[in-house]
Write an enzyme that holds these catalytic residues in place. Sequence first.
Site, PDB file in Angstrom:
ATOM      1  N   GLU A 220     -30.445  37.202 -12.025  1.00 10.94           N
ATOM      2  CA  GLU A 220     -30.309  38.475 -12.249  1.00 10.94           C
ATOM      3  C   GLU A 220     -29.656  38.853 -10.976  1.00 10.94           C
ATOM      4  OE1 GLU A 220     -33.723  42.154 -11.955  1.00 10.94           O
ATOM      5  OE2 GLU A 220     -33.597  40.572 -10.454  1.00 10.94           O
TER       6      GLU A 220
ATOM      7  N   HIS B 290     -39.009  43.377 -18.608  1.00 13.47           N
ATOM      8  CA  HIS B 290     -40.089  43.635 -18.005  1.00 13.47           C
ATOM      9  C   HIS B 290     -39.939  44.896 -17.220  1.00 13.47           C
ATOM     10  CE1 HIS B 290     -38.322  41.322 -15.137  1.00 13.47           C
ATOM     11  NE2 HIS B 290     -39.132  41.609 -14.088  1.00 13.47           N
ATOM     12  N   ASP B 291     -38.627  45.258 -16.582  1.00 11.27           N
ATOM     13  CA  ASP B 291     -38.298  46.168 -15.705  1.00 11.27           C
ATOM     14  C   ASP B 291     -37.536  47.362 -16.598  1.00 11.27           C
ATOM     15  OD1 ASP B 291     -38.734  44.847 -13.548  1.00 11.27           O
ATOM     16  OD2 ASP B 291     -36.750  43.917 -13.295  1.00 11.27           O
TER      17      ASP B 291
ATOM     18  N   ASP C  65     -34.440  35.766  -9.371  1.00 16.47           N
ATOM     19  CA  ASP C  65     -34.941  37.233  -9.196  1.00 16.47           C
ATOM     20  C   ASP C  65     -33.821  37.724  -8.160  1.00 16.47           C
ATOM     21  OD1 ASP C  65     -36.890  39.313  -9.736  1.00 16.47           O
ATOM     22  OD2 ASP C  65     -36.927  39.354  -7.611  1.00 16.47           O
TER      23      ASP C  65
ATOM     24  N   ASP D 176     -39.534  31.995 -13.282  1.00 14.01           N
ATOM     25  CA  ASP D 176     -39.047  32.909 -12.345  1.00 14.01           C
ATOM     26  C   ASP D 176     -38.948  32.365 -10.909  1.00 14.01           C
ATOM     27  OD1 ASP D 176     -38.306  35.593 -11.709  1.00 14.01           O
ATOM     28  OD2 ASP D 176     -39.090  36.288 -13.520  1.00 14.01           O
TER      29      ASP D 176
HETATM   30  C1  GLC Z   1     -36.402  42.023  -9.842  1.00 13.26           C
HETATM   31  C2  GLC Z   1     -37.534  42.073 -10.820  1.00 13.26           C
HETATM   32  C3  GLC Z   1     -38.608  43.128 -10.770  1.00 13.26           C
HETATM   33  C4  GLC Z   1     -38.970  43.120  -9.493  1.00 13.26           C
HETATM   34  C5  GLC Z   1     -37.943  43.075  -8.321  1.00 13.26           C
HETATM   35  C6  GLC Z   1     -38.359  42.991  -7.052  1.00 13.26           C
HETATM   36  O1  GLC Z   1     -35.593  43.145 -10.267  1.00 13.26           O
HETATM   37  O2  GLC Z   1     -37.281  41.786 -12.127  1.00 13.26           O
HETATM   38  O3  GLC Z   1     -39.501  43.220 -11.608  1.00 13.26           O
HETATM   39  O4  GLC Z   1     -39.727  44.330  -8.903  1.00 13.26           O
HETATM   40  O5  GLC Z   1     -37.005  42.189  -8.535  1.00 13.26           O
HETATM   41  O6  GLC Z   1     -38.685  41.282  -7.115  1.00 13.26           O
END
Ligand code: GLC
Length: 553
Positions: free
Chosen positions: A252, A325-326, A201, A99
């Site tokens: 992401e 995980h979100d 991310d 990540d």
């Molecule tokens: C992304 C991650 C999340 C995190 C956010 C800030 O959306 O998946 O878990 O809280 O970024 O880093």
Amino acid sequence: MEKNKWFQKSVVYQIYPRSFMDSNGDGIGDLNGITTRLDYLAELGVDVIWLSPIYKSPNDDNGYDISDYQNIMNEFGSMEDFDKLLDAAHSRGLKIVMDLVVNHTSDEHAWFVESKSSKNNPKRDWYIWRDAPKDGGVPTEAISCFSGTVWEWDEVTKQYYLHIFSKKQPDLNWDNPEVRKTVFDLMDWWCAKGIDGFRMDVISMISKAPEYYLPLSEGGCYNPTNGPHVHEYIQEMNREVLSRYDLMTVGETPGVTVEEAKKYAGADGKELNMVFQFELTDLDCNETGKWNTNRAHLTDIKRVLSKWQHGLYGTAWNSLFWDNHDQPRCVSRFGNDSTPQLREASAKMLAVCLHMLQGTPYIYQGEELGMTNYPFTALSECRDIEALNAYREYVEEKKCFTHDEMIKNIRKASRDNARTPMQWDDTINGGFSVGDPWIPVNPNYTEINASAQVSDPNSVFSFYKALIRLRHEMPIITDGEYTLLDPESEEHFCYTRQNKDTKLIILCNFSDKVIECPYTKEIEGGELVICNYEAPNSEKAPMRAYEARVYKI
Ligand code: GLC
Ligand code: CA
């Protein structure tokens, strides 16, 4: 596989290290714990592991707030442990994708500590600082993803800094070339170690539009995604680092559209391999965001997935996921966890529906067991900063919800649903830890756990295993063209995949009722490739609750 193309044939398994396996009894998952469970993943048959962040972090957002990119979080182990994990994974043919969280750092990162120390510090411009407006208040109305303003006041240097997430996650200034160079160097350092890729991310947020820094009254906007230089910066990253290694990369990208995705994940290979889009998981959002008890309509789910299947066909590449995980657990959200039978059937049906699409499928730890949401009854069971902040905002400040209503929302939508420990067996704490877990274990671990499923040929686990094998064996799952059948049905999701040699028909009953089998003519004489129940007597047999069938024509 051709260099840089193996991602199209791969199935990815996401590990949230804090909740996967604790090897030393402190209640927190760790790297050595992951290493001890690699055989389980090899048995499942996945190709790639994506590790949520394992770097040094004060854990304001569980590792998504990084204070040192080249060291391991104390609780997770050491760099030596990481090297062992990487070797052990590689020796089983498993790749490891890291990540990469570089839209922001932790406020405890040395760069920010320097940046904050004075207005003249050479790293001042590595972050985004603004003066207070003359008439008081914060520089703009932009809202943080974790509630409240994005601006945090610094008393020492008398300026605000920007944080799209928590105030302990200041945004880096990607317009500064030194920042980009430093990030590329640390990526290169990890690549040289032999890792196999990056999940990036909120990479769609690294370049903010100039309007983002204006008050709404002066034409400002709330949107920090897909800014003017984002593609330029990712292309630079590709030239400087990515293109020099054989990697898998996934961005992401909140706010991504099909048009933008063709740039981020275009087949020309100038940027990334694929992106995560959130139109599907945003379907049940409303004016209080995810905090509600809505359920997405099947017709909307089909519309969104179909749009992305068509939109990227032949020009870019999809990533496929129901949860991560979100997100809450997919069987609770899109399936039915009300009885063991329906839970198992719907978990398998969802898997068929997703894994037969074009793209790279992602399995979030425990999804392959049909793990469910957690039965939250109190705020004290929650750990996630997002939920805790939202509770303060919606219950205490804005009074949109009563306590009980918000707990219901949390039960449905909280990220903690995904973060309860992996359920390995029916011993204490589901075999996750002999200590006190950092977050409660779902009490259904006695019923839902890996040990009961690995050896059971009818389990959700075995079903995932079969689906992964199919993807490896049947090229049509990778290359076939997608066509949706009957967009209007709220009961079933049926589609075809076709290449020059064959055709697949995928039938998924999304309801808890027995329904007439749709498309009996089309499947006549076809070969049943997989089914989540005992094979039906005939192609015409009605479809049982949450039944899924794939026919090869
Ligand atoms: C992304 C991650 C999340 C995190 C956010 C800030 O959306 O998946 O878990 O809280 O970024 O880093
Ligand atoms: Ca531990």
